[in-house]
Design an enzyme around this catalytic site. Structure first.
Site, PDB file in Angstrom:
ATOM      1  CG  ASN A 274      -1.194   0.603   6.812  1.00  0.00           C
ATOM      2  OD1 ASN A 274      -1.247   0.873   8.000  1.00  0.00           O
ATOM      3  ND2 ASN A 274      -2.169   0.010   6.169  1.00  0.00           N
TER       4      ASN A 274
ATOM      5  CG  HIS B 118      -9.406  -5.506   1.311  1.00  0.00           C
ATOM      6  ND1 HIS B 118      -9.536  -4.149   1.175  1.00  0.00           N
ATOM      7  CD2 HIS B 118     -10.173  -6.055   0.328  1.00  0.00           C
ATOM      8  CE1 HIS B 118     -10.354  -3.872   0.178  1.00  0.00           C
ATOM      9  NE2 HIS B 118     -10.764  -5.006  -0.354  1.00  0.00           N
ATOM     10  CD  GLU B 119      -5.793  -4.915   4.810  1.00  0.00           C
ATOM     11  OE1 GLU B 119      -6.571  -5.797   5.207  1.00  0.00           O
ATOM     12  OE2 GLU B 119      -6.192  -3.808   4.402  1.00  0.00           O
TER      13      GLU B 119
ATOM     14  CD  GLU C 205      -2.980  -1.246   2.183  1.00  0.00           C
ATOM     15  OE1 GLU C 205      -3.105  -0.257   2.926  1.00  0.00           O
ATOM     16  OE2 GLU C 205      -3.684  -2.266   2.290  1.00  0.00           O
TER      17      GLU C 205
ATOM     18  CD  GLU D 159      -8.251   0.959   2.655  1.00  0.00           C
ATOM     19  OE1 GLU D 159      -9.288   0.298   2.781  1.00  0.00           O
ATOM     20  OE2 GLU D 159      -7.161   0.597   3.114  1.00  0.00           O
TER      21      GLU D 159
ATOM     22  CD  GLU E  28      -9.480  -6.561   9.483  1.00  0.00           C
ATOM     23  OE1 GLU E  28      -9.682  -5.933   8.433  1.00  0.00           O
ATOM     24  OE2 GLU E  28      -8.381  -7.113   9.747  1.00  0.00           O
TER      25      GLU E  28
ATOM     26  CD  GLU F  11      -6.688  -2.874   0.485  1.00  0.00           C
ATOM     27  OE1 GLU F  11      -7.254  -1.813   0.741  1.00  0.00           O
ATOM     28  OE2 GLU F  11      -6.144  -3.570   1.359  1.00  0.00           O
TER      29      GLU F  11
ATOM     30  CG  HIS G 160     -15.927  -7.504   6.504  1.00  0.00           C
ATOM     31  ND1 HIS G 160     -15.573  -6.829   7.646  1.00  0.00           N
ATOM     32  CD2 HIS G 160     -14.879  -7.373   5.651  1.00  0.00           C
ATOM     33  CE1 HIS G 160     -14.370  -6.293   7.480  1.00  0.00           C
ATOM     34  NE2 HIS G 160     -13.927  -6.601   6.288  1.00  0.00           N
TER      35      HIS G 160
HETATM   36  C1  NOJ Z   1      -8.837  -2.560   5.507  1.00  0.00           C
HETATM   37  C2  NOJ Z   1      -9.571  -2.810   4.250  1.00  0.00           C
HETATM   38  O1  NOJ Z   1      -8.787  -2.459   3.143  1.00  0.00           O
HETATM   39  C3  NOJ Z   1     -10.844  -2.010   4.280  1.00  0.00           C
HETATM   40  O2  NOJ Z   1     -11.536  -2.154   3.070  1.00  0.00           O
HETATM   41  C4  NOJ Z   1     -11.688  -2.446   5.447  1.00  0.00           C
HETATM   42  O3  NOJ Z   1     -12.799  -1.615   5.537  1.00  0.00           O
HETATM   43  C5  NOJ Z   1     -10.904  -2.366   6.764  1.00  0.00           C
HETATM   44  N1  NOJ Z   1      -9.633  -2.994   6.628  1.00  0.00           N
HETATM   45  C6  NOJ Z   1     -11.665  -3.036   7.891  1.00  0.00           C
HETATM   46  O4  NOJ Z   1     -11.690  -4.417   7.700  1.00  0.00           O
HETATM   47 CA    CA Z   2      -6.302  -1.833   3.066  1.00  0.00          CA
END
Ligand code: NOJ
Ligand code: CA
Length: 695
Positions: free
Chosen positions: A204, A476-477, A181, A501, A408, A495, A406
């Protein structure tokens, strides 16, 4: 630069000298050329028995004689002292179909050379190297075959060298073990300084141990040839970075390591490494249509994937990034409530959008970013009390909309792995076929990195487990895509770049206007990107210090320029209401029969046309950098004799990404394959066109 004949002569004499067989009449061929004959790869053992290779394009060296080798734990390195014990050339040609993708039919034609090497002295270890020459570039990989006395190997590093022929112009990102990123930088090769970027406000979570770059890294020679370096088929191995030697103008692989384990890769024999790839083309635009990386992956291993649905989606997402709501419930501004989710479902149903993502639905968000002890915190089956998951799913179904789950992980992959089966069982019981995952923060356990072998294995386990439950995964990540979506077509998007974002919250003013014109020729060569386009409130009313550095027309163009089978319309529903430009997002396709790149220059502009599968409709997207620019669109890619109703969304006469981003002009006209038209793109601007056949 020297010519091919001289190299071949040199190699031949090398061969004769090391085999000591001057009387041998038919030395084994250790070269391979692409089907067109333009690309030649030559392998050789030098006078010390060290494996070396070079690459020519149209008889000119593009990679000078470069070395190959490995360092191991508790074993001598493999660097020299080899003899050639066999070599073979083969050819291959196939066409295969992508279940979803930038195009339906892919040609995969190449010539291959396998060289089999063995150390002359004890322990006489064996190593094979495969070289493939395609018309759009080359790939090579190492194989450690089954052999006596070596059961497994602990690799401390792989030393694959790429010796450049001059000080090219390079579009690069720092060689980071945790994050892709970063902004892209444009410099001469000799001026690459990745570590200067470490610790800067732009970064980051990251670890940049040396002056190295991430891949894909793209270059232009002063003669106008384009080269892009990456890898293919990365499974059960560490991701690659490329160390920069600005003096010798060479790059050497530096695998991503693990301070926890103290090595880079551990594997039992036999095994093959990922392919090291170089895409080669005479125009920037041909890089985008190169399918080299996909072709270097194995065919689909998970069978029928009719449950993978290319679609547009909206979601409870941007409102958290612009501070209007939060993921956690304790703040009192929870975004993921039943009522709010239903609002997005209604909006999706009314606007030809297939999916709704809801972030912040599950417990744990009070304890993620900024906390060290994140193990065991996120729960992937327990909703917050103000979110009625079964009711949201029921309501979505009634409206013909799919919920996107989702997860995370907050970079606690062990916690996620413990709950995988349970979480996917829940999804299956609700009829949910897609999940967006995330890995924010430093990986737990300490010493592991997002791109290390341990994490490559984790991401792989997620894909494989998800496939069993008919679930597609958008990471993502992530670990960078290396074309493995061919083998695991439930790997729908990732991503792995500075996405939209950053425009919502980054302290450095967001992505530069040139961002996408670099991304299209670098990151996008790796695979689909979940960039989350479609911001209409470009000034971001609720965030006075942030704004998106594009015009509105460019936000539309992103749906075509950036490839992903899932594309978000990321802004708030209220920002789309009553906006004529939103019609383009309603109309635009997500799954393509074919892709044609009309023009483009890395870091400046790119124009892409894509034909939607099943409808014959075409869509065009064009973006420019910070410069205003005239783009000529020659519509001769359309079939002859067909009239298309074109709806054109272009920058208005006063449009500018900085102070007038929403000036847009929308008009309609009939277009045929004889139409030629020039469009003016504003600074930071774009162009989007939908072309529907007139019945
Ligand atoms: C990073 C992700 O790139 C983003 O899309 C997401 O909203 C946040 N993490 C929370 O999971
Ligand atoms: Ca991200």
């Amino acid at each position: 630069m020297q010519n091919k004949n001289l190299y071949l002569l040199l190699f031949l004499s090398f061969l004769i000298s090391i085999t000591g067989c001057s009387k041998q009449t038919t030395p084994q061929n250790t070269t391979v050329t692409s089907p067109s004959g333009n690309i030649l790869v030559a392998f050789q053992l030098d006078k010390n028995g060290a494996p070396v290779y070079l690459v020519n394009y149209k008889d000119k060296a593009v990679i000078d004689t470069s070395s190959l080798g490995f360092e191991f734990k508790d074993q001598a390195p493999m660097a020299n002292g080899f003899k050639l014990i066999g070599a073979a050339n083969t050819s291959f040609a196939e066409t295969w179909e992508m279940p979803w993708g930038e195009q339906r039919v892919v040609n995969n034609n190449y010539n291959e050379l396998i060289v089999r090497l063995q150390e002359i002295n004890a322990p006489k270890r064996k190593l094979n190297i495969y070289f493939r020459a395609h018309d759009d570039g080359i790939g090579f990989r190492y194989e450690f075959p089954q052999q006596k006395g070596v059961d497994s190997l602990i690799i401390m590093d792989e030393n694959t060298q790429f010796k450049l022929t001059a000080d090219h112009t390079v579009w690069w990102c720092p060689g980071d073990w945790d994050s892709y990123e970063h902004p892209y930088y444009t410099t001469r090769f000799s001026a690459i300084d990745a570590q200067k970027m470490n610790g800067s406000a732009l970064v980051n979570t990251s670890c940049i141990p040396e002056n190295a770059v991430n891949t894909p890294v793209t270059m232009r020679t002063d003669n106008g040839l384009y080269l892009s370096f990456h890898e293919a088929d990365l499974l059960d191995y560490a991701g690659i970075t490329l160390k920069i030697n600005p003096v010798s103008l060479s790059m050497t692989s530096a695998l991503v390591g693990s301070e926890r384990l103290g090595y880079k890769v551990k594997r039992a024999l036999p095994f093959k490494t990922p392919w090291r790839t170089i895409q080669i083309s005479e125009s920037a635009k041909d890089l985008i249509t190169s399918r080299l990386i996909l072709n270097l992956n194995e065919p689909n291993k998970i069978g029928d994937v009719s449950w993978v649905k290319p679609q547009k989606y909206v979601g409870v997402w941007w409102e958290m990034h612009i501070d209007k709501a939060t993921w956690d419930m304790a703040s009192g501004r929870h975004g993921a409530t039943t009522a709010n989710a239903k609002r997005y479902i209604d909006f999706a149903a009314a606007n030809n959008i297939g999916g709704v993502l809801v972030e912040g639905w599950n417990t744990g968000w009070e304890h993620w970013v900024g906390f060290e002890d994140r193990e065991g915190v996120f729960d992937f089956v327990t909703p917050y009390p103000d979110y009625d998951l079964p009711e949201v799913v029921r309501y979505a179904k009634e409206k013909g909309v799919d919920i996107i789950m989702h997860h995370e992980t907050s970079s606690a992959p062990r916690t996620y792995e413990q709950q995988l089966e349970k979480a996917y069982t829940l999804m299956q019981s609700l009829g949910i076929h897609a999940v967006k995952t995330g890995y924010v923060g430093k990986i737990i356990p300490n010493g592991e990195h997002h791109h290390s072998q341990w994490m490559v294995r984790h991401y792989q386990k997620v894909y494989e487990t998800a496939a069993k439950y008919q679930i597609a995964v958008d990471v993502h990540e992530p670990i960078m895509d290396t074309g493995t979506r061919r083998t695991y077509p439930n790997a729908i998007s990732r991503e792995g770049l500075r996405g939209q974002e950053y425009n919502a919250w980054s302290a450095d003013g967001g992505n530069l206007p040139e961002h996408i014109s670099i991304v299209a020729f670098t990151r996008m060569l790796a695979g689909p990107i979940d960039f989350t386009p479609g911001v209409f409130d470009i000034a971001i009313a609720s965030k006075p210090n942030n704004q998106v550095n594009t015009t509105l027309a460019q936000q539309l163009a992103l749906y075509v320029v950036i490839y992903s089978p899932i594309q978000m319309a990321c802004d708030l529903p209220e920002n789309y209401e009553g906006q004529p430009a939103f019609q383009f997002i309603r109309d635009v396709g997500v799954d393509w029969e074919q892709t044609v790149v009309l023009n483009g220059e890395v870091g400046d502009f790119v124009t892409i046309a894509r034909e939607e599968r099943g409808t014959g409709n075409w869509f065009i997207g064009s973006v420019t950098d910070e410069n205003k620019r005239d783009i000529e669109v020659i519509f001769n890619f359309l079939p002859a004799g067909v009239n298309y109703q074109a709806k054109i969304y272009q920058d208005g006469p006063r449009a500018h990404y900085r102070d007038n981003p929403r000036d847009i002009k929308i008009e309609e006209m009939i277009v045929t394959n004889e139409t030629v038209k020039i469009f003016t793109l504003a600074p930071g601007g774009g162009l989007a066109i939908s072309l529907k056949t007139v019945k």
